[in-house]
Design a protein around this motif. Structure first.
Motif, PDB file in Angstrom:
ATOM      1  N   HIS A 113      81.177  15.201  -4.459  1.00  0.00           N
ATOM      2  CA  HIS A 113      82.140  13.799  -3.947  1.00  0.00           C
ATOM      3  C   HIS A 113      81.039  13.416  -2.432  1.00  0.00           C
ATOM      4  N   GLU A 114      79.499  13.615  -2.629  1.00  0.00           N
ATOM      5  CA  GLU A 114      78.323  13.328  -1.093  1.00  0.00           C
ATOM      6  C   GLU A 114      79.227  12.456  -1.064  1.00  0.00           C
ATOM      7  N   ASP A 115      79.842  11.317  -1.579  1.00  0.00           N
ATOM      8  CA  ASP A 115      79.185   9.836  -1.398  1.00  0.00           C
ATOM      9  C   ASP A 115      80.695   9.743  -0.260  1.00  0.00           C
ATOM     10  N   ALA A 116      81.318  10.743  -0.104  1.00  0.00           N
ATOM     11  CA  ALA A 116      82.570  10.573   0.299  1.00  0.00           C
ATOM     12  C   ALA A 116      82.316  11.617   1.976  1.00  0.00           C
ATOM     13  N   ALA A 117      81.064  11.724   2.346  1.00  0.00           N
ATOM     14  CA  ALA A 117      80.913  12.602   3.097  1.00  0.00           C
ATOM     15  C   ALA A 117      79.963  11.730   4.412  1.00  0.00           C
ATOM     16  N   LYS A 121      76.486   9.556   3.407  1.00  0.00           N
ATOM     17  CA  LYS A 121      76.007   8.632   3.445  1.00  0.00           C
ATOM     18  C   LYS A 121      76.503   7.360   4.098  1.00  0.00           C
ATOM     19  N   ASP A 150      84.018  20.705  -2.152  1.00  0.00           N
ATOM     20  CA  ASP A 150      84.134  19.709  -1.524  1.00  0.00           C
ATOM     21  C   ASP A 150      83.540  19.134  -0.176  1.00  0.00           C
ATOM     22  N   THR A 152      83.821  15.956   0.564  1.00  0.00           N
ATOM     23  CA  THR A 152      84.662  14.406   1.808  1.00  0.00           C
ATOM     24  C   THR A 152      85.015  14.914   2.515  1.00  0.00           C
ATOM     25  N   GLY A 153      84.505  14.026   3.714  1.00  0.00           N
ATOM     26  CA  GLY A 153      84.988  14.337   5.383  1.00  0.00           C
ATOM     27  C   GLY A 153      83.899  14.793   5.884  1.00  0.00           C
TER      28      GLY A 153
END
Length: 232
Positions: A113-117, A121, A150, A152-153
């Motif tokens: 979930h690099e795209d959600a960091a 991103k 994860d 994310t965020g």
């Protein structure tokens, strides 16, 4: 969790360097199963199968059921040797699996979930990984395929420690405060790369200048020798 994999083998009566060379000439890899309060068992396993298993990844975290002449033994690879030039497997050590025991293994860390960091991103930050594997003490039948982190965020400046993640099974052998990764600004790694590239360019320039000076000196020496010969 990693599934137990079958592995065909042949029992070996002879051991030693000469016997190992003979095994390799037959297209096999010499191996030994040890531990569990029993005597070591010398076996031979197929070269192609062994090479495939090693280079597929996860070899040292996989439990195998080794069938040597109808005698089945559950074991996990502890070590292996590769030819330093060709990379061909030369020898494998297996540890017997005994009920109730734990083993120490290196489990790979996967980041998702690099795209959600936002730090990566949106802000163009870079994930700086300090640990690609974690050493766990775990029951052989509970070895995780990987430890997932994860992202994310996650923002720039965030540091991820062992205590921040969930380990599926077993116990981490290090400290909870050990860093796994952090997200750094894009200029940090960029500056390091630029400095490294500049150092390499400077070294290459110096080396080229030295080589040119040596060539000019050799040419000058040859010219002096020729003049001396002409005078004679």
């Amino acid at each position: 969790m990693s599934a137990i994999k079958p592995l065909e083998a042949v029992a070996r009566d002879r051991v030693g360097k000469g016997a190992a060379r003979a095994v390799r000439r037959q297209g096999n890899v010499p191996a030994v199963i040890y531990g569990g309060g029993k005597d070591p068992q010398a076996i031979a396993i197929d070269l192609i199968r062994t090479r495939t298993l090693i280079y597929a990844g996860g070899f040292k975290t996989t439990v195998f059921e080794i069938d040597a002449g109808g005698k089945k033994t559950r074991a996990i690879p502890r070590d292996f040797q590769l030819d330093p030039v060709s990379g061909v497997p030369l020898h494998v050590d297996f540890l017997r699996i005994v009920a109730g025991q734990t083993v120490t293994v290196e489990v790979p860390v996967h980041f998702e979930h690099e795209d959600a960091a936002p730090g990566i991103k949106k802000m163009g930050g870079t994930l700086n990984i300090s640990k690609h594997t974690l050493e766990l003490e775990v029951a052989p039948d509970q070895i995780p395929d990987a430890i997932v982190v994860d992202l994310t965020g996650r923002e720039i400046g965030d540091a991820i420690h062992v205590s921040d993640i969930k380990i599926p099974a077993g116990t981490y052998t290090g400290e909870p405060t050990d860093s796994i990764a952090n997200i750094v600004p894009p200029t940090v790694l960029g500056a390091e790369v630029e400095a490294e590239e500049a150092a390499i360019a400077e070294a290459q320039s110096t080396e080229a200048a030295e080589e040119k000076a040596e060539e000019e000196a050799e040419t000058s020496d040859k010219g002096d020798e020729k003049k001396s010969d002409d005078k004679e």
